[in-house]
Design a protein around this motif. Sequence first.
Motif, short mmCIF file in Angstrom:
data_model
loop_
_atom_site.label_atom_id
_atom_site.label_comp_id
_atom_site.label_asym_id
_atom_site.label_seq_id
_atom_site.Cartn_x
_atom_site.Cartn_y
_atom_site.Cartn_z
N VAL A 66 0.85 -1.19 0.00
CA VAL A 66 0.00 0.00 0.00
C VAL A 66 0.89 1.24 0.00
CG1 VAL A 66 -1.75 1.34 1.23
CG2 VAL A 66 -1.85 -1.18 1.25
N VAL A 67 0.57 2.17 -0.90
CA VAL A 67 1.23 3.49 -0.91
C VAL A 67 0.13 4.51 -0.67
CG1 VAL A 67 2.64 5.13 -2.19
CG2 VAL A 67 2.97 2.67 -2.53
N HIS A 68 0.18 5.15 0.49
CA HIS A 68 -0.90 6.04 0.92
C HIS A 68 -0.50 7.50 0.66
CE1 HIS A 68 -4.28 7.67 2.92
NE2 HIS A 68 -3.77 7.77 4.15
N CYS A 69 -0.97 8.03 -0.48
CA CYS A 69 -0.69 9.42 -0.87
C CYS A 69 -1.83 10.36 -0.54
CB CYS A 69 -0.42 9.51 -2.37
SG CYS A 69 0.88 8.44 -3.00
N ALA A 70 -3.03 9.84 -0.37
CA ALA A 70 -4.20 10.69 -0.14
C ALA A 70 -4.05 11.48 1.15
CB ALA A 70 -5.47 9.84 -0.09
N ALA A 71 -4.36 12.78 1.08
CA ALA A 71 -4.22 13.63 2.26
C ALA A 71 -5.01 14.91 2.05
CB ALA A 71 -2.75 13.96 2.51
N PHE A 106 3.80 -0.84 3.71
CA PHE A 106 2.87 0.28 3.77
C PHE A 106 3.71 1.55 3.81
CE2 PHE A 106 -0.01 3.38 5.40
CZ PHE A 106 -1.31 2.94 5.16
N ILE A 107 3.59 2.37 2.77
CA ILE A 107 4.35 3.61 2.68
C ILE A 107 3.39 4.78 2.78
CG2 ILE A 107 5.88 5.00 1.23
CD1 ILE A 107 6.92 2.45 -0.03
N TYR A 108 3.62 5.61 3.77
CA TYR A 108 2.76 6.76 4.06
C TYR A 108 3.52 8.04 3.72
CZ TYR A 108 0.25 10.15 7.06
OH TYR A 108 -0.44 11.23 7.55
N LEU A 109 2.95 8.85 2.86
CA LEU A 109 3.59 10.11 2.52
C LEU A 109 3.22 11.15 3.57
CD1 LEU A 109 3.37 10.38 -1.36
CD2 LEU A 109 4.94 9.10 0.09
N SER A 110 4.18 11.45 4.43
CA SER A 110 3.98 12.41 5.50
C SER A 110 4.65 13.73 5.10
CB SER A 110 4.56 11.85 6.81
OG SER A 110 4.25 12.69 7.90
N SER A 111 5.00 14.53 6.08
CA SER A 111 5.52 15.88 5.82
C SER A 111 6.50 16.26 6.92
CB SER A 111 4.35 16.88 5.79
OG SER A 111 4.82 18.22 5.85
N ILE A 112 7.43 17.16 6.59
CA ILE A 112 8.31 17.68 7.64
C ILE A 112 7.52 18.49 8.66
CG2 ILE A 112 10.39 17.64 6.24
CD1 ILE A 112 10.03 20.69 5.85
N ARG A 113 6.30 18.90 8.31
CA ARG A 113 5.45 19.61 9.28
C ARG A 113 5.01 18.69 10.42
NH1 ARG A 113 7.85 22.87 8.11
NH2 ARG A 113 7.57 24.44 6.50
N LEU A 214 9.82 -0.35 -2.27
CA LEU A 214 9.00 -1.53 -2.57
C LEU A 214 9.79 -2.65 -3.22
CD1 LEU A 214 5.58 -0.11 -3.83
CD2 LEU A 214 6.27 -0.76 -1.52
N THR A 215 10.95 -2.33 -3.77
CA THR A 215 11.74 -3.35 -4.47
C THR A 215 13.00 -3.74 -3.70
OG1 THR A 215 12.83 -1.58 -5.75
CG2 THR A 215 10.93 -2.66 -6.76
N ARG A 216 13.37 -2.95 -2.69
CA ARG A 216 14.57 -3.24 -1.90
C ARG A 216 14.28 -4.42 -0.97
NH1 ARG A 216 16.63 -0.96 3.06
NH2 ARG A 216 18.92 -0.99 3.08
N PRO A 217 15.16 -5.43 -0.92
CA PRO A 217 14.87 -6.60 -0.09
C PRO A 217 14.76 -6.30 1.40
CG PRO A 217 16.59 -7.09 -1.70
CD PRO A 217 16.37 -5.61 -1.75
N ALA A 218 15.60 -5.42 1.92
CA ALA A 218 15.59 -5.15 3.37
C ALA A 218 14.35 -4.34 3.73
CB ALA A 218 16.85 -4.38 3.76
N PRO A 219 13.76 -4.60 4.90
CA PRO A 219 12.59 -3.83 5.31
C PRO A 219 12.95 -2.37 5.55
CG PRO A 219 13.37 -5.20 7.13
CD PRO A 219 14.13 -5.62 5.91
N PRO A 220 12.01 -1.45 5.34
CA PRO A 220 12.30 -0.03 5.54
C PRO A 220 12.38 0.32 7.02
CG PRO A 220 9.98 -0.32 5.04
CD PRO A 220 10.61 -1.68 4.91
#
Length: 314
Positions: A66-71, A106-113, A214-220
């Motif tokens: 999941v890539v969560h861009c909605a905000a 699961f990748i969440y697009l957050s912010s420096i805010r 999403l393609t890198r073997p090691a977990p983020p």
Amino acid sequence: MKVLVTGATGLVGRRVVSRLREAGFDIRIASRQPQRLAGADDAVALPSADAPPEAFLALMRDVTHVVHCAALNNDRGAGSADFRTVNATLTGRLAQAAATRADGRFIYLSSIRAVVGAGFSGTIDEATPPAPQCAYGRSKREGEIAMLEAFATAGRDGATALRLPPVYGEGMKGNLRGLMRFAATGLPLPTAALTAVRSLVSHDAVAGAVTHLLTRPAPPRPTYVLGDASPVAMSEIITAFRRGYGRPARLLPMPAWPLRMLATLAGRQAAWQALMATQVCDSSLLASEGWEREADTLGRLEELARQGSGPSHP
């Protein structure tokens, strides 16, 4: 593998979908504006934050990541409750469903805010203590916490938040779009009001980071700070836009104190502090893991102005 991408009609979401398709992923698109998805394959409406659990679980059918861009972004003038509903509660509901049904990331697009306010001056990295200063920033931080708690409760890793500085690209909005519109006027600007240095990030680089994770073997890791390879001065941003428009820079060697006094008299001290703040994002962690940063920020900004993508969009 199938990737669920939310907010796929936005500035970053569109580019993420394109890059993931180029990388060979199948895509399911979920949007809060399903009417804009007519004709798209495997496109669904994003459930509201108060939808039943089954609605979120249904989104995860056959989904790996999941890539969560909605905000709800901070250029919308929304209230605290709206920010929290969209950026925190909805994120938590999605993460809970993903931790239950999707076995990938699961990748969440957050912010420096989520960690610093607009008036902060300094360097921002993954170790910067979170101290959001606005309703938008607090909601993004709450979204990060909800996501990580959902995966921890399920005994899972693989969830990560990407903390983004201002993002530029075709169709950008917010302060960068405002600077681009002002650059198009050719009006003179005082150099002293444009000494702040800022990190920016291109929408291409964000999409590249998502694809890499999403393609890198090691977990983020739980969080990453993104940014182009080098920060740029506000004066350089204006100059790059004006080069793209074929205009002279028209930056005047005027001292800062008259403008500071005017801002004080007008009750705009916070706006003045934000204008003068230097915010540098140290993105070396993800770069050390193989992510390629944008190296020609000013050239990309110049090209955006040359194409006329900023001022021509409502």
